[in-house]
Design an enzyme around this catalytic site. Structure first.
Site, PDB file in Angstrom:
ATOM      1  N   ASN A 129       0.822  -1.211   0.000  1.00 52.76           N
ATOM      2  CA  ASN A 129       0.000   0.000   0.000  1.00 52.76           C
ATOM      3  C   ASN A 129       0.859   1.266   0.000  1.00 52.76           C
ATOM      4  O   ASN A 129       0.357   2.354   0.254  1.00 52.76           O
ATOM      5  CB  ASN A 129      -0.942  -0.005   1.217  1.00 52.76           C
ATOM      6  CG  ASN A 129      -0.184  -0.006   2.536  1.00 52.76           C
ATOM      7  OD1 ASN A 129       1.050  -0.025   2.566  1.00 52.76           O
ATOM      8  ND2 ASN A 129      -0.913   0.016   3.642  1.00 52.76           N
ATOM      9  N   GLU A 136       1.918   4.323   7.489  1.00 51.66           N
ATOM     10  CA  GLU A 136       0.809   3.858   6.658  1.00 51.66           C
ATOM     11  C   GLU A 136       0.110   5.023   5.964  1.00 51.66           C
ATOM     12  O   GLU A 136       0.276   6.174   6.371  1.00 51.66           O
ATOM     13  CB  GLU A 136      -0.205   3.122   7.556  1.00 51.66           C
ATOM     14  CG  GLU A 136       0.355   1.891   8.263  1.00 51.66           C
ATOM     15  CD  GLU A 136       0.469   0.670   7.340  1.00 51.66           C
ATOM     16  OE1 GLU A 136       0.453   0.817   6.103  1.00 51.66           O
ATOM     17  OE2 GLU A 136       0.569  -0.452   7.885  1.00 51.66           O
TER      18      GLU A 136
END
Ligand code: GLP
Length: 237
Positions: A129, A136
């Protein structure tokens, strides 16, 4: 960014190892930023095979799962000991302490370590991702060492190493993007189609915290080494 597309994982490891070795041999005191995951395994294998002198090299790792100690076979401390530190004579090696229950204290302590030991060269993998270390999508680019919450996709990806999904820690101490950007030079490696979208976003997309690695477009010295599968979605090659 200097982007190199090579044949396979072995070629990535060789090229990355040579760059790291040049840095190691370039001066009397060197700090290397190191990474875990499957991507760097081939590089560490070359270190074990060639055993370069690293007695003048300090290392700082990107991250560590919260709640796992160095004896746990999925902790990053265990990984680094097994793949590298037990085999070579590094001057000093640092990772965040995943067992410190004083979270703020551990982050501040690791920031101090990084201030004293800013990497000359930081090795990075990349998550499917687009995460780097455990930064993140959505996390601020202004963070230094922090308590990162793993994205569901990351828990899923990393569950391959654990007995079950539930066993994967959901939090980690991680260098922040701001810490990573302090490194004088960055070396990012990736292989496989699973990384193709992240590589495209990193190199060709807008700089956005939805694609954490895209911030590297703003770093003055980044070398990227990827295989053809990871490069498969790039429009320019
Ligand atoms: C983990 C690590 C990252 C690593 C990523 C990719 O989440 N925190 O530092 O880059 O996984 O791992 P792999 O190289 O196994 O694909």
């Amino acid at each position: 960014m200097n982007v190199n597309i090579v044949k396979d994982k072995a070629a990535i490891a060789k090229m990355a190892y040579d760059i790291m070795l040049d840095m190691i041999n370039s001066k009397d005191e060197v700090t290397l930023g190191l990474a875990t995951g499957s991507s760097p395994e081939g590089i560490y294998e070359l270190f074990r095979k060639n055993k370069p002198n690293v007695s003048h090299v300090t290392t700082v790792n990107l991250d560590e799962y919260i709640g796992l100690d160095a004896e746990h076979d999925q902790s990053y401390a265990y990984f680094m000991n097994k793949h590298l530190f037990h085999h070579l004579n590094f001057k000093q090696t640092f990772l965040p302490n995943g067992m410190n229950s004083d979270f703020a204290g551990e982050c501040a302590h690791y920031d101090e370590i990084l201030e004293e030991n800013t990497p000359d060269l930081q090795l990075l993998g990349i998550g499917n991702n687009g995460h780097i270390a455990f930064n993140e999508p959505g996390m601020s680019f202004e963070l230094t060492t922090n308590v990162a919450e793993l994205a569901p996709a990351t828990v899923e990806a990393n569950s391959r190493y654990f007995a079950s999904h539930d066993d994967v820690p959901k939090t980690a101490f991680s260098m922040g993007i701001k810490s990573i950007m302090q490194a004088k030079e960055i070396l990012l490696i990736a292989s496989g189609v699973g990384k193709a979208e992240a590589i495209k976003g990193m190199l060709e997309g807008p700089v956005t915290n939805q694609m954490p690695a895209s911030i590297l477009q703003q770093h003055p010295k980044v070398t990227v080494i990827i295989d053809e599968d990871a490069a498969s979605l790039l429009s320019k090659k």
